[in-house]
Motif scaffolding. Structure first.
Motif, mmCIF file in Angstrom:
data_model
loop_
_atom_site.group_PDB
_atom_site.id
_atom_site.type_symbol
_atom_site.label_atom_id
_atom_site.label_comp_id
_atom_site.label_asym_id
_atom_site.label_seq_id
_atom_site.Cartn_x
_atom_site.Cartn_y
_atom_site.Cartn_z
ATOM 1 N N GLY A 1 5.647 20.600 -0.354
ATOM 2 C CA GLY A 1 4.997 19.314 -0.686
ATOM 3 C C GLY A 1 5.563 18.121 -1.527
ATOM 4 N N PHE A 2 6.468 19.265 -2.465
ATOM 5 C CA PHE A 2 6.768 18.111 -3.503
ATOM 6 C C PHE A 2 8.177 17.621 -2.788
ATOM 7 C CE2 PHE A 2 10.311 18.304 -6.610
ATOM 8 C CZ PHE A 2 9.870 16.571 -7.759
ATOM 9 N N ALA A 3 8.514 18.393 -1.789
ATOM 10 C CA ALA A 3 10.627 17.178 -1.196
ATOM 11 C C ALA A 3 9.009 16.017 -0.485
ATOM 12 C CB ALA A 3 11.164 18.325 0.034
ATOM 13 N N VAL A 4 8.294 16.488 0.362
ATOM 14 C CA VAL A 4 7.491 15.351 0.809
ATOM 15 C C VAL A 4 7.254 14.190 0.222
ATOM 16 C CG1 VAL A 4 5.809 14.951 2.449
ATOM 17 C CG2 VAL A 4 7.211 16.460 2.836
ATOM 18 N N GLY A 5 6.411 14.792 -1.108
ATOM 19 C CA GLY A 5 5.688 13.921 -1.826
ATOM 20 C C GLY A 5 6.595 12.601 -2.744
ATOM 21 N N CYS A 6 7.938 13.535 -2.851
ATOM 22 C CA CYS A 6 8.425 12.366 -3.710
ATOM 23 C C CYS A 6 9.410 11.393 -2.584
ATOM 24 C CB CYS A 6 10.379 13.311 -3.770
ATOM 25 S SG CYS A 6 10.403 14.665 -5.303
ATOM 26 N N LEU A 7 9.725 11.617 -1.421
ATOM 27 C CA LEU A 7 9.932 10.570 -0.441
ATOM 28 C C LEU A 7 8.707 9.497 -0.304
ATOM 29 C CD1 LEU A 7 11.405 8.940 1.534
ATOM 30 C CD2 LEU A 7 11.131 11.104 3.394
ATOM 31 N N ALA A 8 7.626 10.307 -0.084
ATOM 32 C CA ALA A 8 6.532 9.142 0.109
ATOM 33 C C ALA A 8 5.792 8.517 -0.494
ATOM 34 C CB ALA A 8 5.069 10.395 0.362
ATOM 35 N N LEU A 9 5.797 8.837 -2.106
ATOM 36 C CA LEU A 9 5.325 8.371 -3.379
ATOM 37 C C LEU A 9 5.802 7.402 -3.891
ATOM 38 C CD1 LEU A 9 3.724 11.107 -5.601
ATOM 39 C CD2 LEU A 9 2.190 9.792 -4.151
ATOM 40 N N GLY A 10 7.223 7.816 -3.770
ATOM 41 C CA GLY A 10 9.226 6.756 -4.112
ATOM 42 C C GLY A 10 8.683 5.321 -2.899
ATOM 43 N N THR A 11 8.874 5.336 -1.777
ATOM 44 C CA THR A 11 8.357 4.436 -0.737
ATOM 45 C C THR A 11 7.261 3.532 -0.907
ATOM 46 O OG1 THR A 11 9.577 6.063 1.187
ATOM 47 C CG2 THR A 11 8.342 3.629 1.411
ATOM 48 N N LEU A 12 6.160 4.451 -1.076
ATOM 49 C CA LEU A 12 4.714 3.833 -1.636
ATOM 50 C C LEU A 12 4.409 2.641 -2.676
ATOM 51 C CD1 LEU A 12 1.344 3.528 -0.778
ATOM 52 C CD2 LEU A 12 1.906 5.181 -2.701
ATOM 53 N N SER A 13 5.199 3.634 -4.175
ATOM 54 C CA SER A 13 5.512 2.501 -4.808
ATOM 55 C C SER A 13 6.377 1.733 -4.968
ATOM 56 C CB SER A 13 5.521 3.187 -6.270
ATOM 57 O OG SER A 13 5.932 2.314 -7.236
ATOM 58 N N ASP A 14 7.454 1.239 -4.048
ATOM 59 C CA ASP A 14 7.979 0.345 -3.738
ATOM 60 C C ASP A 14 7.660 -0.386 -2.920
ATOM 61 O OD1 ASP A 14 10.224 1.224 -5.194
ATOM 62 O OD2 ASP A 14 11.613 2.229 -3.530
ATOM 63 N N ARG A 15 6.734 -0.345 -1.733
ATOM 64 C CA ARG A 15 6.385 -1.020 -0.934
ATOM 65 C C ARG A 15 4.871 -1.850 -1.731
ATOM 66 N NH1 ARG A 15 6.072 1.730 5.027
ATOM 67 N NH2 ARG A 15 7.800 1.996 5.097
ATOM 68 N N ILE A 16 4.465 -0.739 -1.963
ATOM 69 C CA ILE A 16 2.815 -2.065 -3.207
ATOM 70 C C ILE A 16 3.381 -2.317 -4.426
ATOM 71 C CG2 ILE A 16 1.261 -0.207 -2.041
ATOM 72 C CD1 ILE A 16 1.341 1.043 -4.534
ATOM 73 N N LYS A 17 4.727 -2.307 -4.917
ATOM 74 C CA LYS A 17 4.967 -2.686 -5.647
ATOM 75 C C LYS A 17 4.598 -2.936 -7.112
ATOM 76 C CE LYS A 17 7.488 -6.868 -3.800
ATOM 77 N NZ LYS A 17 8.940 -5.642 -3.452
ATOM 78 N N ARG A 18 4.189 -1.334 -7.333
ATOM 79 C CA ARG A 18 3.709 -0.567 -8.967
ATOM 80 C C ARG A 18 3.583 1.187 -8.447
ATOM 81 N NH1 ARG A 18 1.879 -5.398 -8.137
ATOM 82 N NH2 ARG A 18 0.004 -6.704 -8.392
ATOM 83 N N ARG A 19 3.641 0.374 -10.367
ATOM 84 C CA ARG A 19 4.379 2.236 -10.430
ATOM 85 C C ARG A 19 3.454 2.902 -11.573
ATOM 86 N NH1 ARG A 19 8.942 2.046 -7.444
ATOM 87 N NH2 ARG A 19 10.918 1.032 -8.902
ATOM 88 N N LYS A 20 2.867 2.496 -11.323
ATOM 89 C CA LYS A 20 1.791 3.642 -12.759
ATOM 90 C C LYS A 20 0.425 3.751 -11.789
ATOM 91 C CE LYS A 20 -0.779 2.613 -16.886
ATOM 92 N NZ LYS A 20 -1.058 1.696 -18.174
ATOM 93 N N PRO A 21 -0.177 2.853 -10.784
ATOM 94 C CA PRO A 21 -0.994 4.192 -10.444
ATOM 95 C C PRO A 21 -1.131 4.862 -9.710
ATOM 96 C CG PRO A 21 -1.598 1.102 -9.827
ATOM 97 C CD PRO A 21 -0.199 1.637 -10.474
ATOM 98 N N VAL A 22 -0.262 5.424 -9.187
ATOM 99 C CA VAL A 22 0.730 6.312 -8.597
ATOM 100 C C VAL A 22 1.228 7.160 -8.750
ATOM 101 C CG1 VAL A 22 2.648 6.896 -6.649
ATOM 102 C CG2 VAL A 22 1.886 4.729 -6.468
ATOM 103 N N LEU A 23 1.660 6.939 -10.303
ATOM 104 C CA LEU A 23 1.902 8.011 -11.292
ATOM 105 C C LEU A 23 0.660 8.420 -11.990
ATOM 106 C CD1 LEU A 23 4.175 9.112 -12.197
ATOM 107 C CD2 LEU A 23 4.363 7.180 -15.192
#
Length: 425
Positions: free
Chosen positions: A265-287
């Protein structure tokens, strides 16, 4: 696909391979905790110290590694690190006593401590800044293959051929990966000769480090990493499997399966959350969202509540996804500091989690020993639910620290916002 792009991908792939081995060593004690306890006849506190030596030296090396990759480049230190990790893994695998195993584990931590920061430096130098979090997530996904291997595969292999043989083989593999890094990795994108490497200037380097540390925007990301990664490293790195065996009554293989789900889950999450953050151009809400979910999940484990195995496995997978939120802290720290100090800024953020892991693993064991009632299971100490709750409370407090700090992280909108006045933006 250009030749330059192919070369950069190959470089990153080789270093990511070394990162897989780094992750394996980080979490391997969890998969063989029972074997280590029997082999060296340790208390929980001593076992915690054995596992934590990796994190102690890893913590100490984060800032020096950031300095080295910003001045000397990653190529040399990747090779040196691989040689040291090889020696440590061989020594650990053949250790006749706990003291020798401690030395081996320390050398392993020293050797692999350079891999992650070197990898981030390669991403920062060879790839577009807007893809930093995505590429970091991909590398974390690949690297987490090592943590998955430290779950069920390590448990089964250790039962089949012995845990010592596994670490001897890991030492040989480490050396091979170091040679591969020396052959393919290059420090500078412009292809400048080695003679034109930047020289180590202590005044400039210490000034750059001071600049990162004085930047108030660096610290929320660092504290988030400290709390969440510290809880992850401490529990998943040693105590998760024994907890599931002793509190929930699972077999060793079922407990190891839970750990693999967390890592997966951590491995998939790192990729998914990093990609999501880059696409929505936001760091804080995801974090904020992920770290607060992570903190809340510890209430479940503190309760010690009985549940179907399917539910506990699903919760471990969810915890893996939530844990992955802290992977954004490297981008958050990098984007509020000067681009030329990317190695130092990411290493400062990274240092917090490893320091917490180093302190929490033996502290968890010490609290457990306070509640030990003298029980034994399979040649190792058996702890009751109250002893486990004491240790888990320490981990939960760390997770809450990380969740609280995430609310103070500066939103960068996925770009460097350093202003040059000592503040992020």
């Amino acid at each position: 696909m250009t030749d330059k792009f192919r070369r950069s991908v190959l470089m990153l792939a080789v270093v990511a391979g070394a990162y897989v081995l780094s992750f394996f060593h980080r979490f391997a004690p969890a998969g063989i905790a029972q074997d280590l306890a029997v082999a060296f006849q340790t208390t929980a506190a001593s076992l915690g110290v054995l596992a934590a030596t990796y994190f102690y030296v890893y913590t100490v090396m984060q800032v020096p590694t950031g300095i080295l990759v910003d001045t000397l480049g990653p190529r040399r230190i990747l090779l040196i690190g691989a040689v040291v990790a090889c020696a440590g893994s061989l020594l650990f695998g053949m250790a006749p006593s706990l003291d020798v195993a401690l030395v081996g584990r320390t050398l392993v931590g020293l050797g692999v401590s350079v891999t992650f920061i070197a990898m981030l430096k390669i991403i920062a130098v060879w790839f577009d800044e807007k893809h930093f979090a995505t590429l970091t997530g991909i590398c974390m996904l690949v690297g987490n293959l090592g943590s998955v291997l430290a779950g069920v595969p390590l448990s089964l292999t250790a039962q089949a051929v012995g845990w010592r043989s596994v670490f001897v083989a890991a030492g040989v593999l480490s050396l091979a990966l170091g040679v591969a890094c020396w052959i393919w990795v290059r420090d500078r994108k412009d292809g400048a000769s080695e003679a034109h490497r930047p020289k180590f200037d202590r005044t400039v380097i210490l000034g750059g480090l001071a600049q990162v540390l004085k930047n108030r925007a660096t610290w929320p990301a660092t504290l988030t990493n400290t709390g969440v990664a510290g809880a992850f490293f401490a529990f998943a790195g040693l105590w998760a499997t024994p907890y599931l065996v002793q509190v929930h009554g699972y077999s060793r293989d079922v407990a190891a399966s839970h750990l693999s789900l967390w890592f997966g889950g951590f491995a998939v999450g790192c990729l998914a959350l990093g990609t999501l953050s880059d696409r929505i151009k936001r760091r804080k809400p995801v974090l904020v969202a992920t770290t607060n979910v992570f903190a809340l999940l510890w209430l479940v484990w503190l309760s010690g509540a009985t549940m179907p195995v399917g539910l506990s496995m699903a919760l471990f997978a969810l915890m893996g996804l939530a844990t992955a939120g802290f992977s954004l802290t490297w981008a958050c720290a990098k984007e509020v500091n000067p681009p030329l100090l990317s190695g130092m800024s990411t290493s400062v953020a990274n240092m917090g989690g490893f320091l917490a892991g180093a302190l929490l693993q033996p502290l968890f064991g010490w609290v457990m020993d306070l509640g030990w009632q003298g029980g034994m299971l399979g040649g190792a100490r058996f702890y009751g639910i109250e002893a486990w709750r004491g240790g888990l409370a320490v981990i939960a407090a760390s997770a809450c620290l990380g969740a609280a700090a995430a609310w103070w992280v500066q939103e960068t909108r996925c770009r460097n916002v350093w202003r040059g006045d000592g503040h992020g933006g």
